[in-house]
Design an enzyme around this catalytic site. Structure first.
Site, PDB file in Angstrom:
ATOM      1  CB  ILE A   1     -15.071   8.731  16.989  1.00  0.00           C
ATOM      2  CG1 ILE A   1     -13.723   8.010  16.881  1.00  0.00           C
ATOM      3  CG2 ILE A   1     -15.459   9.368  15.659  1.00  0.00           C
ATOM      4  CD1 ILE A   1     -13.716   6.836  15.910  1.00  0.00           C
TER       5      ILE A   1
ATOM      6  CB  VAL B   1     -14.185  -0.423  14.419  1.00  0.00           C
ATOM      7  CG1 VAL B   1     -13.852  -1.339  13.245  1.00  0.00           C
ATOM      8  CG2 VAL B   1     -15.379  -0.931  15.196  1.00  0.00           C
TER       9      VAL B   1
ATOM     10  CE  LYS C   1     -39.206  21.933  10.993  1.00  0.00           C
ATOM     11  NZ  LYS C   1     -38.202  21.080  10.349  1.00  0.00           N
TER      12      LYS C   1
ATOM     13  CB  THR D   1     -34.603  15.308   4.730  1.00  0.00           C
ATOM     14  OG1 THR D   1     -33.452  15.999   4.256  1.00  0.00           O
ATOM     15  CG2 THR D   1     -35.861  15.969   4.209  1.00  0.00           C
TER      16      THR D   1
ATOM     17  CB  ILE E   1     -33.425  12.580  11.993  1.00  0.00           C
ATOM     18  CG1 ILE E   1     -32.119  13.158  12.588  1.00  0.00           C
ATOM     19  CG2 ILE E   1     -34.104  11.636  12.985  1.00  0.00           C
ATOM     20  CD1 ILE E   1     -32.310  14.038  13.807  1.00  0.00           C
TER      21      ILE E   1
ATOM     22  CB  ALA F   1     -35.099  20.993  12.644  1.00  0.00           C
TER      23      ALA F   1
HETATM   24  C1  FAD Z   1     -24.682  20.964  10.097  1.00  0.00           C
HETATM   25  C2  FAD Z   1     -25.650  19.844  10.199  1.00  0.00           C
HETATM   26  C3  FAD Z   1     -26.958  20.108  10.600  1.00  0.00           C
HETATM   27  C4  FAD Z   1     -27.878  19.071  10.661  1.00  0.00           C
HETATM   28  N1  FAD Z   1     -29.162  19.351  11.009  1.00  0.00           N
HETATM   29  C5  FAD Z   1     -30.075  18.366  10.939  1.00  0.00           C
HETATM   30  C6  FAD Z   1     -31.440  18.637  11.231  1.00  0.00           C
HETATM   31  O1  FAD Z   1     -31.826  19.745  11.589  1.00  0.00           O
HETATM   32  N2  FAD Z   1     -32.315  17.616  11.122  1.00  0.00           N
HETATM   33  C7  FAD Z   1     -31.938  16.358  10.732  1.00  0.00           C
HETATM   34  O2  FAD Z   1     -32.793  15.478  10.605  1.00  0.00           O
HETATM   35  N3  FAD Z   1     -30.641  16.072  10.514  1.00  0.00           N
HETATM   36  C8  FAD Z   1     -29.719  17.042  10.594  1.00  0.00           C
HETATM   37  N4  FAD Z   1     -28.401  16.744  10.358  1.00  0.00           N
HETATM   38  C9  FAD Z   1     -27.993  15.351  10.116  1.00  0.00           C
HETATM   39  C10 FAD Z   1     -27.948  14.600  11.422  1.00  0.00           C
HETATM   40  O3  FAD Z   1     -27.113  15.242  12.345  1.00  0.00           O
HETATM   41  C11 FAD Z   1     -27.428  13.186  11.168  1.00  0.00           C
HETATM   42  O4  FAD Z   1     -28.120  12.611  10.091  1.00  0.00           O
HETATM   43  C12 FAD Z   1     -27.673  12.336  12.356  1.00  0.00           C
HETATM   44  O5  FAD Z   1     -27.138  12.903  13.498  1.00  0.00           O
HETATM   45  C13 FAD Z   1     -27.093  10.972  12.158  1.00  0.00           C
HETATM   46  O6  FAD Z   1     -25.709  11.004  12.233  1.00  0.00           O
HETATM   47  P1  FAD Z   1     -24.965   9.619  12.264  1.00  0.00           P
HETATM   48  O7  FAD Z   1     -25.434   8.863  13.432  1.00  0.00           O
HETATM   49  O8  FAD Z   1     -25.097   8.989  10.924  1.00  0.00           O
HETATM   50  O9  FAD Z   1     -23.419   9.988  12.403  1.00  0.00           O
HETATM   51  P2  FAD Z   1     -22.602  10.542  13.659  1.00  0.00           P
HETATM   52  O10 FAD Z   1     -23.411  11.385  14.536  1.00  0.00           O
HETATM   53  O11 FAD Z   1     -21.351  11.129  13.070  1.00  0.00           O
HETATM   54  O12 FAD Z   1     -22.203   9.240  14.487  1.00  0.00           O
HETATM   55  C14 FAD Z   1     -21.159   8.382  14.069  1.00  0.00           C
HETATM   56  C15 FAD Z   1     -20.884   7.354  15.159  1.00  0.00           C
HETATM   57  O13 FAD Z   1     -19.944   6.408  14.670  1.00  0.00           O
HETATM   58  C16 FAD Z   1     -18.981   6.171  15.659  1.00  0.00           C
HETATM   59  N5  FAD Z   1     -17.740   5.747  15.002  1.00  0.00           N
HETATM   60  C17 FAD Z   1     -17.171   6.289  13.907  1.00  0.00           C
HETATM   61  N6  FAD Z   1     -16.038   5.635  13.599  1.00  0.00           N
HETATM   62  C18 FAD Z   1     -15.900   4.667  14.533  1.00  0.00           C
HETATM   63  C19 FAD Z   1     -14.910   3.680  14.774  1.00  0.00           C
HETATM   64  N7  FAD Z   1     -13.829   3.546  13.998  1.00  0.00           N
HETATM   65  N8  FAD Z   1     -15.076   2.859  15.822  1.00  0.00           N
HETATM   66  C20 FAD Z   1     -16.161   2.967  16.628  1.00  0.00           C
HETATM   67  N9  FAD Z   1     -17.120   3.888  16.450  1.00  0.00           N
HETATM   68  C21 FAD Z   1     -16.975   4.737  15.418  1.00  0.00           C
HETATM   69  C22 FAD Z   1     -18.844   7.471  16.424  1.00  0.00           C
HETATM   70  O14 FAD Z   1     -18.304   7.273  17.715  1.00  0.00           O
HETATM   71  C23 FAD Z   1     -20.314   7.907  16.461  1.00  0.00           C
HETATM   72  O15 FAD Z   1     -20.925   7.288  17.559  1.00  0.00           O
HETATM   73  C24 FAD Z   1     -27.466  17.757  10.324  1.00  0.00           C
HETATM   74  C25 FAD Z   1     -26.146  17.498   9.962  1.00  0.00           C
HETATM   75  C26 FAD Z   1     -25.252  18.524   9.881  1.00  0.00           C
HETATM   76  C27 FAD Z   1     -23.835  18.219   9.446  1.00  0.00           C
END
Ligand code: FAD
Length: 496
Positions: free
Chosen positions: A42, A183, A78, A342, A344, A50
């Site tokens: 996944i 999971v 930045k 915002t 991160i 940023a």
């Molecule tokens: C278009 C876009 C642009 C962005 N730009 C910015 C930016 O410039 N600055 C900023 O601060 N934020 C930005 N963000 C937000 C930022 O990308 C996220 O907040 C940050 O990456 C955190 O993501 P996450 O870890 O919550 O989720 P994800 O990166 O989606 O990680 C989810 C994790 O959960 C795991 N997982 C899911 N389901 C299961 C399962 N069933 N079993 C085991 N593992 C599982 C996956 O393997 C993965 O490791 C942006 C988001 C988007 C959509």
């Protein structure tokens, strides 16, 4: 729930998962055991390129060497975001991390500036802003001046994939255990409704006392299993798709992000050391994926390095960010679109809050309620700041922007705009992430012209005010001359 918290399980290995694991382990050390589960099948969102200045606190807490961090994540500096075409086409303004001018004890600089502007001898607000002057010259330096008027706050642009890998290395060195696997089921305590174990496809199960749901937009524990519900804010922030596409790095690396409005959303341009991040954020009600791809390809600033990837999202937040023994962090807790970078930061802030209220002796409802109240206020403050950019547009050339200009906005935001429009006063709520300078720049940039300024700005006579404005401009210009170019800074600093 009176279980002593000894074993914390983090579900998800994106930025949220690894940042949570690293910070919790660093601060709580041997008081807790931390296991992170991630699935190689996944993918992470891996955009998040940023950031905003508070990320430096994360680096400090983790003991990260800045030069190593810049090297490992291919990061750049930045200083600001440029908002191009947001008020109307052809118009541009900056939201810098610094504060323009110099304020006196009872009167903020912008009141002097408003008076000078009316009298016809003020330049733009940004001509008195150090971050703006540096970025216009393509320069940067780590200033060691102790004059608060010459502070130059900065953040980073980085490769989110490399950042995740870097945090993983740090977490594992601190003692976080990593389990790879998907999971597939969750075991709950029938009496308390708390999560007890996560069951993996391999048959292995991982038990814990406290679970951090970092599973991304799926919200596997908080949404799917505990069903806390989602507060949808898409009527205020209607963009629901993004196309992300890397292109070749530019010959000169700008020390700022660009956010360029288009007919149904906006486009980002983010400089990195090894490539340029590009993306289009749009509302699928107003633009098809095909139109969006064409729009992005037609507006790239360098040669593509791959095909665009579509990301779907929904703006809003989990109704409760902490429920039972599960805390949602990162995209599992909500998403407010990437306009002001915002997300991160919200990960960082959630973990700092969790550390403040960490339930060592067991989860207590009053503490959970307090955590949720603070999370809710924080999300709403960020939401209001984002809506501001859309609401105050004067782009009358598309349905999307007309609808944005006509929408009803939260009373909290309406009040802030009115008070500024009437008397030039800036209202910053307690703990608001965005400073008065941030509110000022975006409200001015989006065309709000205050009817009045503070009477204390009359304390100087006209020639004193003229001298003050000139002296302020010079004060801000001086440090720029001695700075190196942003590219030279990166080369020399990273080498060291
Ligand atoms: C278009 C876009 C642009 C962005 N730009 C910015 C930016 O410039 N600055 C900023 O601060 N934020 C930005 N963000 C937000 C930022 O990308 C996220 O907040 C940050 O990456 C955190 O993501 P996450 O870890 O919550 O989720 P994800 O990166 O989606 O990680 C989810 C994790 O959960 C795991 N997982 C899911 N389901 C299961 C399962 N069933 N079993 C085991 N593992 C599982 C996956 O393997 C993965 O490791 C942006 C988001 C988007 C959509």
């Amino acid at each position: 729930m009176q279980t002593t918290i000894k074993k914390v399980v983090v579900l998800g290995g994106g930025t949220a998962g690894w940042m949570s694991a690293a910070l919790l382990k660093k601060v709580l050390a041997d008081r807790v055991e931390i296991t992170l589960i991630e699935s190689d099948d996944i993918a992470t969102i891996g955009v998040g390129e940023a950031t905003i200045p508070p990320i430096q606190h994360v680096n400090r807490v983790l003991g990260i060497d800045e030069a190593e961090f810049l090297r490992e994540t291919c990061a750049t500096i930045k200083l600001a975001i440029e908002f191009k075409d947001w008020l109307q086409e052809g118009q541009s303004y900056f939201h810098t991390f610094s504060a323009a001018g110099q304020s006196s004890a009872f009167c903020q600089f912008h009141h002097y500036w408003l008076r000078a502007k009316r009298a016809g001898f003020a330049k733009t607000l940004w001509d008195y802003d150090l971050n703006y002057l540096a970025l216009k010259a393509g320069k940067f330096a780590k200033l060691e001046i102790r004059d608060t008027r010459l502070e130059m706050p900065y953040a980073y642009h980085f490769d989110a994939g490399l950042y995740g890998a870097y945090l993983r290395k740090i977490s594992q060195a601190l003692g976080v255990s990593r389990v790879e696997g998907r999971v597939e089921d969750v075991a709950m305590n029938q009496q308390t409704g708390a999560v007890e174990k996560l069951m993996l496809a391999s048959g292995e199960s991982i038990a814990g006392d406290l679970f951090i749901d970092c599973s991304g937009m799926r919200g596997l524990l908080l949404q799917q299993k505990l069903g806390v519900g989602f507060e949808d804010w898409s009527h205020w922030l209607p963009c629901d798709r993004a196309l992300a596409m890397p292109t070749e790095r530019l010959a000169q690396t700008p020390p700022y992000t660009r956010a360029i409005a288009h007919a149904a959303g906006w486009q980002w341009q983010i400089p990195l050391q090894h490539r340029h991040g590009n993306g289009l954020v749009y509302s699928s009600r107003f633009m098809t994926d095909e139109q969006a791809e064409k729009k992005l390809r037609d507006n790239l600033c360098s040669q593509p390095l791959g095909d665009p990837r579509v990301i779907r999202f929904r703006t809003g937040r989990a109704r409760q960010q902490w429920h039972k023994n599960v805390i949602g962090v990162g995209l599992a807790s909500g998403f407010l679109e990437p306009l002001e970078s915002t997300s991160i930061y919200l990960v960082q802030s959630a973990i700092v809050r969790l550390l403040k209220y960490f339930p060592h002796q067991g989860v207590q409802p009053a503490v959970v309620a307090q955590y949720n109240r603070e999370s809710c206020i924080e999300y709403e403050q960020v939401r209001d700041f984002l809506i501001l950019h859309y609401k105050l547009n004067r782009r009358e050339n598309s349905d999307f922007w007309r609808q944005m200009a006509d929408m009803a906005i939260p009373d909290s935001l309406r009040h802030k705009i009115d008070v500024f429009a009437q008397q030039g006063l800036l209202l910053r709520e307690r703990n608001d992430l965005f400073t008065e300078s941030s509110w000022l720049q975006v409200m001015l940039g989006q065309g709000v012209e205050p009817c009045d300024y503070h009477p204390l700005a009359q304390a100087m006579d006209k020639s004193q005010l003229q001298g003050f404005m000139q002296q302020t401009e010079l004060l801000k210009q001086q440090p720029v001359a001695a700075m190196s170019t942003h590219d030279d800074f990166l080369r020399n600093y990273c080498k060291a």
